[in-house]
Design a protein around this motif. Structure first.
Motif, PDB file in Angstrom:
ATOM      1  N   GLU A   1       0.802  -1.219   0.000  1.00 26.97           N
ATOM      2  CA  GLU A   1       0.000   0.000   0.000  1.00 26.97           C
ATOM      3  C   GLU A   1       0.834   1.269   0.000  1.00 26.97           C
ATOM      4  O   GLU A   1       0.503   2.223  -0.682  1.00 26.97           O
ATOM      5  CB  GLU A   1      -0.962   0.018   1.198  1.00 26.97           C
ATOM      6  N   ALA A   2       1.916   1.297   0.746  1.00 26.27           N
ATOM      7  CA  ALA A   2       2.740   2.501   0.818  1.00 26.27           C
ATOM      8  C   ALA A   2       3.393   2.839  -0.517  1.00 26.27           C
ATOM      9  O   ALA A   2       3.782   3.976  -0.751  1.00 26.27           O
ATOM     10  CB  ALA A   2       3.813   2.355   1.895  1.00 26.27           C
ATOM     11  N   LEU A   3       3.496   1.862  -1.418  1.00 22.85           N
ATOM     12  CA  LEU A   3       4.103   2.091  -2.729  1.00 22.85           C
ATOM     13  C   LEU A   3       3.124   2.679  -3.735  1.00 22.85           C
ATOM     14  O   LEU A   3       3.532   3.147  -4.787  1.00 22.85           O
ATOM     15  CB  LEU A   3       4.655   0.775  -3.288  1.00 22.85           C
ATOM     16  N   VAL A   4       1.839   2.645  -3.425  1.00 21.94           N
ATOM     17  CA  VAL A   4       0.810   3.111  -4.348  1.00 21.94           C
ATOM     18  C   VAL A   4       0.348   4.498  -3.909  1.00 21.94           C
ATOM     19  O   VAL A   4      -0.046   4.696  -2.770  1.00 21.94           O
ATOM     20  CB  VAL A   4      -0.379   2.125  -4.390  1.00 21.94           C
ATOM     21  N   THR A   5       0.380   5.425  -4.832  1.00 22.36           N
ATOM     22  CA  THR A   5       0.070   6.817  -4.521  1.00 22.36           C
ATOM     23  C   THR A   5      -1.411   7.041  -4.207  1.00 22.36           C
ATOM     24  O   THR A   5      -2.269   6.313  -4.691  1.00 22.36           O
ATOM     25  CB  THR A   5       0.486   7.728  -5.689  1.00 22.36           C
ATOM     26  N   GLU A   6      -1.652   8.055  -3.404  1.00 27.39           N
ATOM     27  CA  GLU A   6      -3.019   8.504  -3.158  1.00 27.39           C
ATOM     28  C   GLU A   6      -3.333   9.738  -3.991  1.00 27.39           C
ATOM     29  O   GLU A   6      -4.405  10.305  -3.880  1.00 27.39           O
ATOM     30  CB  GLU A   6      -3.222   8.817  -1.667  1.00 27.39           C
ATOM     31  N   ASN A   7      -2.392  10.159  -4.853  1.00 30.86           N
ATOM     32  CA  ASN A   7      -2.608  11.324  -5.704  1.00 30.86           C
ATOM     33  C   ASN A   7      -3.499  10.968  -6.887  1.00 30.86           C
ATOM     34  O   ASN A   7      -3.565   9.809  -7.301  1.00 30.86           O
ATOM     35  CB  ASN A   7      -1.272  11.859  -6.212  1.00 30.86           C
ATOM     36  N   PRO A   8      -4.164  11.972  -7.481  1.00 29.58           N
ATOM     37  CA  PRO A   8      -4.955  11.715  -8.684  1.00 29.58           C
ATOM     38  C   PRO A   8      -4.039  11.375  -9.857  1.00 29.58           C
ATOM     39  O   PRO A   8      -2.857  11.717  -9.865  1.00 29.58           O
ATOM     40  CB  PRO A   8      -5.693  13.025  -8.942  1.00 29.58           C
ATOM     41  N   GLY A   9      -4.605  10.728 -10.854  1.00 29.73           N
ATOM     42  CA  GLY A   9      -3.845  10.416 -12.059  1.00 29.73           C
ATOM     43  C   GLY A   9      -4.614   9.474 -12.967  1.00 29.73           C
ATOM     44  O   GLY A   9      -5.732   9.071 -12.670  1.00 29.73           O
ATOM     45  N   ALA A  10      -3.996   9.148 -14.083  1.00 29.97           N
ATOM     46  CA  ALA A  10      -4.564   8.199 -15.031  1.00 29.97           C
ATOM     47  C   ALA A  10      -3.651   6.981 -15.078  1.00 29.97           C
ATOM     48  O   ALA A  10      -2.471   7.066 -14.747  1.00 29.97           O
ATOM     49  CB  ALA A  10      -4.689   8.833 -16.410  1.00 29.97           C
ATOM     50  N   TYR A  11      -4.210   5.856 -15.476  1.00 30.67           N
ATOM     51  CA  TYR A  11      -3.423   4.637 -15.480  1.00 30.67           C
ATOM     52  C   TYR A  11      -3.800   3.753 -16.667  1.00 30.67           C
ATOM     53  O   TYR A  11      -4.868   3.891 -17.260  1.00 30.67           O
ATOM     54  CB  TYR A  11      -3.578   3.863 -14.168  1.00 30.67           C
ATOM     55  N   ALA A  12      -2.884   2.858 -16.997  1.00 31.39           N
ATOM     56  CA  ALA A  12      -3.100   1.851 -18.030  1.00 31.39           C
ATOM     57  C   ALA A  12      -2.888   0.490 -17.392  1.00 31.39           C
ATOM     58  O   ALA A  12      -1.903   0.287 -16.687  1.00 31.39           O
ATOM     59  CB  ALA A  12      -2.113   2.056 -19.178  1.00 31.39           C
ATOM     60  N   ILE A  13      -3.813  -0.425 -17.619  1.00 32.41           N
ATOM     61  CA  ILE A  13      -3.655  -1.795 -17.149  1.00 32.41           C
ATOM     62  C   ILE A  13      -3.300  -2.642 -18.369  1.00 32.41           C
ATOM     63  O   ILE A  13      -3.970  -2.585 -19.403  1.00 32.41           O
ATOM     64  CB  ILE A  13      -4.931  -2.315 -16.461  1.00 32.41           C
ATOM     65  N   VAL A  14      -2.242  -3.423 -18.201  1.00 30.43           N
ATOM     66  CA  VAL A  14      -1.626  -4.101 -19.329  1.00 30.43           C
ATOM     67  C   VAL A  14      -1.527  -5.607 -19.087  1.00 30.43           C
ATOM     68  O   VAL A  14      -1.226  -6.044 -17.983  1.00 30.43           O
ATOM     69  CB  VAL A  14      -0.200  -3.509 -19.529  1.00 30.43           C
ATOM     70  N   HIS A  15      -1.776  -6.362 -20.129  1.00 29.09           N
ATOM     71  CA  HIS A  15      -1.590  -7.813 -20.151  1.00 29.09           C
ATOM     72  C   HIS A  15      -0.188  -8.040 -20.715  1.00 29.09           C
ATOM     73  O   HIS A  15       0.017  -7.961 -21.928  1.00 29.09           O
ATOM     74  CB  HIS A  15      -2.651  -8.419 -21.049  1.00 29.09           C
ATOM     75  N   PRO A  16       0.815  -8.306 -19.880  1.00 30.80           N
ATOM     76  CA  PRO A  16       2.209  -8.302 -20.332  1.00 30.80           C
ATOM     77  C   PRO A  16       2.598  -9.453 -21.251  1.00 30.80           C
ATOM     78  O   PRO A  16       3.620  -9.379 -21.926  1.00 30.80           O
ATOM     79  CB  PRO A  16       3.003  -8.387 -19.023  1.00 30.80           C
ATOM     80  N   GLU A  17       1.792 -10.496 -21.312  1.00 35.54           N
ATOM     81  CA  GLU A  17       2.180 -11.673 -22.085  1.00 35.54           C
ATOM     82  C   GLU A  17       1.810 -11.587 -23.557  1.00 35.54           C
ATOM     83  O   GLU A  17       2.303 -12.365 -24.367  1.00 35.54           O
ATOM     84  CB  GLU A  17       1.579 -12.928 -21.455  1.00 35.54           C
ATOM     85  N   ASN A  18       0.944 -10.662 -23.936  1.00 34.74           N
ATOM     86  CA  ASN A  18       0.588 -10.507 -25.342  1.00 34.74           C
ATOM     87  C   ASN A  18       1.708  -9.803 -26.091  1.00 34.74           C
ATOM     88  O   ASN A  18       2.480  -9.044 -25.503  1.00 34.74           O
ATOM     89  CB  ASN A  18      -0.724  -9.739 -25.497  1.00 34.74           C
TER      90      ASN A  18
END
Length: 137
Positions: free
Chosen positions: A8-25
Motif C-alpha cells: 500500500e505505501a508504494l501506491v500513490t493517493e494522488n490523482p492520475g490516469a493509469y493503463a492496465i496491461v496484459h504483459p504476455e501478449n
C-alpha cells in the motif's frame, strides 16, 4: 484487483490516469486492456490510485478483469502504469486523451473500456500515449 497490504505505501493517493496491461501478449493493441483514472473520493478513507485499487472500491472494469483472472483468461500478473496529475480534472482529461488516441490508432476502444470520452485534450497528452506505446512495443 486490490493493493496487497504490504504494498500500500508504494501506491500513490494522488490523482492520475493509469493503463492496465496484459504483459504476455505481443501486440500493443492486445497488451493494453484498460485506461482509467483515479482521483479524490470525498467519502473514502483512501484516495487516488490506492483507493481505486482497494478491495472496497468496486468498479465495472476491475470486476470484469478480476473475473477474467479467476477464469484463467488473464494472467494474475497484470501490469499497471500510472501517471500522476495535480487534480482529478487533469486525471480525467488524461484518461480521455489516452482512450481517444488509442481509438484514433486502432479504431476501437481498449478491451475493457466501455465508453468513448468526449473531452478535448491538448497535444501534450500525445507524449504520454507515445511513452506507453513505446514501453509496450
Amino acid at each position: 484487483m486490490s493493493v496487497p497490504q504490504e504494498a500500500e505505501a508504494l501506491v500513490t493517493e494522488n490523482p492520475g490516469a493509469y493503463a492496465i496491461v496484459h504483459p504476455e501478449n505481443i501486440l500493443f493493441e492486445e497488451k493494453l486492456l484498460y485506461f482509467g483514472m483515479a482521483g479524490p473520493r470525498p467519502r473514502a478513507l483512501i484516495h487516488g490510485l490506492r483507493g481505486r485499487l482497494a478491495t472496497n472500491c468496486p468498479h465495472h472494469a476491475s470486476q470484469n478483469m478480476a473475473q477474467n483472472v479467476l477464469l484463467g483468461n488473464l494472467p494474475q500478473n497484470l501490469v499497471l502504469y500510472y501517471y500522476e496529475t495535480v487534480t482529478r480534472q487533469e486525471a480525467l482529461i488524461l484518461e480521455s486523451a489516452l482512450i481517444n488516441l488509442y481509438i484514433q490508432e486502432f479504431g476501437v476502444l481498449p478491451q475493457e473500456n466501455t465508453q468513448q470520452p468526449h473531452i478535448d485534450f491538448g497535444e501534450e497528452y500525445i507524449a504520454i500515449y507515445d511513452e506507453i506505446r513505446g514501453l509496450l512495443g
